[in-house]
Motif scaffolding. Sequence first.
Motif, PDB file in Angstrom:
ATOM      1  N   GLY A 194       0.816  -1.212   0.000  1.00  0.00           N
ATOM      2  CA  GLY A 194       0.000   0.000   0.000  1.00  0.00           C
ATOM      3  C   GLY A 194       0.845   1.255   0.000  1.00  0.00           C
ATOM      4  O   GLY A 194       0.616   2.185  -0.792  1.00  0.00           O
ATOM      5  N   ALA A 195       1.846   1.310   0.885  1.00  0.00           N
ATOM      6  CA  ALA A 195       2.703   2.491   0.968  1.00  0.00           C
ATOM      7  C   ALA A 195       3.623   2.613  -0.243  1.00  0.00           C
ATOM      8  O   ALA A 195       3.856   3.715  -0.755  1.00  0.00           O
ATOM      9  CB  ALA A 195       3.526   2.431   2.257  1.00  0.00           C
ATOM     10  N   LYS A 196       4.122   1.489  -0.696  1.00  0.00           N
ATOM     11  CA  LYS A 196       5.039   1.492  -1.846  1.00  0.00           C
ATOM     12  C   LYS A 196       4.354   2.044  -3.097  1.00  0.00           C
ATOM     13  O   LYS A 196       4.977   2.760  -3.896  1.00  0.00           O
ATOM     14  CB  LYS A 196       5.545   0.069  -2.086  1.00  0.00           C
ATOM     15  N   ALA A 197       3.071   1.728  -3.257  1.00  0.00           N
ATOM     16  CA  ALA A 197       2.321   2.200  -4.425  1.00  0.00           C
ATOM     17  C   ALA A 197       2.188   3.721  -4.439  1.00  0.00           C
ATOM     18  O   ALA A 197       2.025   4.329  -5.495  1.00  0.00           O
ATOM     19  CB  ALA A 197       0.936   1.556  -4.451  1.00  0.00           C
ATOM     20  N   VAL A 198       2.270   4.337  -3.254  1.00  0.00           N
ATOM     21  CA  VAL A 198       2.154   5.798  -3.141  1.00  0.00           C
ATOM     22  C   VAL A 198       3.517   6.464  -3.280  1.00  0.00           C
ATOM     23  O   VAL A 198       3.604   7.676  -3.464  1.00  0.00           O
ATOM     24  CB  VAL A 198       1.479   6.163  -1.798  1.00  0.00           C
ATOM     25  N   GLY A 199       4.589   5.678  -3.196  1.00  0.00           N
ATOM     26  CA  GLY A 199       5.926   6.235  -3.351  1.00  0.00           C
ATOM     27  C   GLY A 199       6.780   6.240  -2.106  1.00  0.00           C
ATOM     28  O   GLY A 199       7.898   6.764  -2.108  1.00  0.00           O
ATOM     29  N   PHE A 200       6.262   5.669  -1.011  1.00  0.00           N
ATOM     30  CA  PHE A 200       7.039   5.560   0.225  1.00  0.00           C
ATOM     31  C   PHE A 200       8.236   4.624   0.031  1.00  0.00           C
ATOM     32  O   PHE A 200       8.193   3.677  -0.752  1.00  0.00           O
ATOM     33  CB  PHE A 200       6.187   4.926   1.329  1.00  0.00           C
ATOM     34  N   ASN A 201       9.274   4.854   0.812  1.00  0.00           N
ATOM     35  CA  ASN A 201      10.245   3.820   1.103  1.00  0.00           C
ATOM     36  C   ASN A 201       9.576   2.874   2.104  1.00  0.00           C
ATOM     37  O   ASN A 201       8.739   3.310   2.906  1.00  0.00           O
ATOM     38  CB  ASN A 201      11.508   4.422   1.723  1.00  0.00           C
ATOM     39  N   VAL A 202       9.925   1.596   2.080  1.00  0.00           N
ATOM     40  CA  VAL A 202       9.233   0.642   2.949  1.00  0.00           C
ATOM     41  C   VAL A 202      10.215  -0.334   3.591  1.00  0.00           C
ATOM     42  O   VAL A 202      11.248  -0.670   3.013  1.00  0.00           O
ATOM     43  CB  VAL A 202       8.139  -0.140   2.181  1.00  0.00           C
ATOM     44  N   LEU A 203       9.840  -0.781   4.792  1.00  0.00           N
ATOM     45  CA  LEU A 203      10.609  -1.763   5.546  1.00  0.00           C
ATOM     46  C   LEU A 203       9.610  -2.703   6.196  1.00  0.00           C
ATOM     47  O   LEU A 203       8.750  -2.269   6.972  1.00  0.00           O
ATOM     48  CB  LEU A 203      11.459  -1.051   6.601  1.00  0.00           C
ATOM     49  N   HIS A 204       9.705  -3.989   5.868  1.00  0.00           N
ATOM     50  CA  HIS A 204       8.712  -4.965   6.312  1.00  0.00           C
ATOM     51  C   HIS A 204       9.150  -5.610   7.616  1.00  0.00           C
ATOM     52  O   HIS A 204      10.169  -6.315   7.665  1.00  0.00           O
ATOM     53  CB  HIS A 204       8.524  -6.028   5.227  1.00  0.00           C
ATOM     54  N   PHE A 205       8.393  -5.373   8.688  1.00  0.00           N
ATOM     55  CA  PHE A 205       8.636  -6.026   9.969  1.00  0.00           C
ATOM     56  C   PHE A 205       7.946  -7.382   9.938  1.00  0.00           C
ATOM     57  O   PHE A 205       6.714  -7.473   9.980  1.00  0.00           O
ATOM     58  CB  PHE A 205       8.094  -5.165  11.118  1.00  0.00           C
ATOM     59  N   ASN A 206       8.726  -8.432   9.871  1.00  0.00           N
ATOM     60  CA  ASN A 206       8.180  -9.779   9.669  1.00  0.00           C
ATOM     61  C   ASN A 206       7.745 -10.377  11.013  1.00  0.00           C
ATOM     62  O   ASN A 206       8.422 -11.244  11.572  1.00  0.00           O
ATOM     63  CB  ASN A 206       9.219 -10.661   8.978  1.00  0.00           C
ATOM     64  N   ALA A 207       6.616  -9.932  11.495  1.00  0.00           N
ATOM     65  CA  ALA A 207       6.126 -10.363  12.806  1.00  0.00           C
ATOM     66  C   ALA A 207       5.469 -11.739  12.760  1.00  0.00           C
ATOM     67  O   ALA A 207       5.220 -12.341  13.807  1.00  0.00           O
ATOM     68  CB  ALA A 207       5.125  -9.338  13.341  1.00  0.00           C
ATOM     69  N   HIS A 208       5.160 -12.243  11.564  1.00  0.00           N
ATOM     70  CA  HIS A 208       4.380 -13.472  11.442  1.00  0.00           C
ATOM     71  C   HIS A 208       5.161 -14.623  10.802  1.00  0.00           C
ATOM     72  O   HIS A 208       4.570 -15.624  10.407  1.00  0.00           O
ATOM     73  CB  HIS A 208       3.109 -13.198  10.626  1.00  0.00           C
ATOM     74  N   GLY A 209       6.475 -14.465  10.686  1.00  0.00           N
ATOM     75  CA  GLY A 209       7.281 -15.536  10.110  1.00  0.00           C
ATOM     76  C   GLY A 209       6.954 -15.826   8.660  1.00  0.00           C
ATOM     77  O   GLY A 209       6.946 -16.984   8.227  1.00  0.00           O
ATOM     78  N   GLU A 210       6.700 -14.784   7.884  1.00  0.00           N
ATOM     79  CA  GLU A 210       6.345 -14.964   6.478  1.00  0.00           C
ATOM     80  C   GLU A 210       7.574 -15.313   5.641  1.00  0.00           C
ATOM     81  O   GLU A 210       8.713 -15.074   6.033  1.00  0.00           O
ATOM     82  CB  GLU A 210       5.696 -13.682   5.948  1.00  0.00           C
ATOM     83  N   ASP A 211       7.322 -15.848   4.456  1.00  0.00           N
ATOM     84  CA  ASP A 211       8.407 -16.182   3.536  1.00  0.00           C
ATOM     85  C   ASP A 211       9.070 -14.908   3.012  1.00  0.00           C
ATOM     86  O   ASP A 211       8.426 -13.856   2.910  1.00  0.00           O
ATOM     87  CB  ASP A 211       7.881 -16.999   2.357  1.00  0.00           C
ATOM     88  N   LEU A 212      10.335 -15.017   2.645  1.00  0.00           N
ATOM     89  CA  LEU A 212      11.039 -13.884   2.055  1.00  0.00           C
ATOM     90  C   LEU A 212      10.384 -13.481   0.735  1.00  0.00           C
ATOM     91  O   LEU A 212       9.792 -14.301   0.041  1.00  0.00           O
ATOM     92  CB  LEU A 212      12.498 -14.260   1.805  1.00  0.00           C
TER      93      LEU A 212
END
Length: 229
Positions: A194-212
């Motif tokens: 959502g943020a990336k689509a608007v042009g933000f820089n983004v950093l994903h906090f992997n709180a749920h053990g998701e795949d890379l």
Amino acid sequence: MFREKVTDVFFDLDHTLWDFEKNSALTFSKILAKNDISVDLDTFLKVYVPANLNFWKLYREDKITKENLRYQRLKTVFESLNYPVSDKIIGVLSEEYIEYLSTYNHLFPYTVEILEYLKPNYNLHIITNGFQEVQRKKLKNANIFDFFKVVIDSEQAGVKKPNPIIFNKALNEANVRPEQSLMIGDSLEADILGAKAVGFNVLHFNAHGEDLHDHCTMIKDLSEIKSYL
């Protein structure tokens, strides 16, 4: 990585700074006992946690209302457990859950440390899909409200992440451009894409053990933010 270009850092709240699952479990422990519902808490949560995430996804997609979310996430769990509970009791539990949830204030490890680290050099903000009457209580009861200049919730914005409107509203209120902004959150769909689509820089906090994934950098611990800011 972001030091040279970022002036403002936007955080998600639930599952990112505020430990939703731990605080939610404590709330259910209290209200189930209060209402004489003899369901094993671990058994209840094993069904409730994924059900709640699913109903929140439907809510983000405007497929159910706030009222339906609050009712159905409990109704379906008791049905799955074959534990008969009247709609009246579900209504009571729903109200008490909202009433007590924000009284618990467990944060993810290093939350306060990283906010104190960032505060002198960055403007800090919150963008959350949570309910307005609850989110500010969470921030205040956890003693982190004063770290943030702008707090935007989905009820206030009229839309939910990942809708670009909520991100643009936050940018406007913070008076900052997206390329100068960093969004940190746990949800790939709502926060990162959502943020990336608007042009933000983004950093994903992997709180749920998701795949890379290849959308952005992932971190497993909030203290890792120091490597990027």
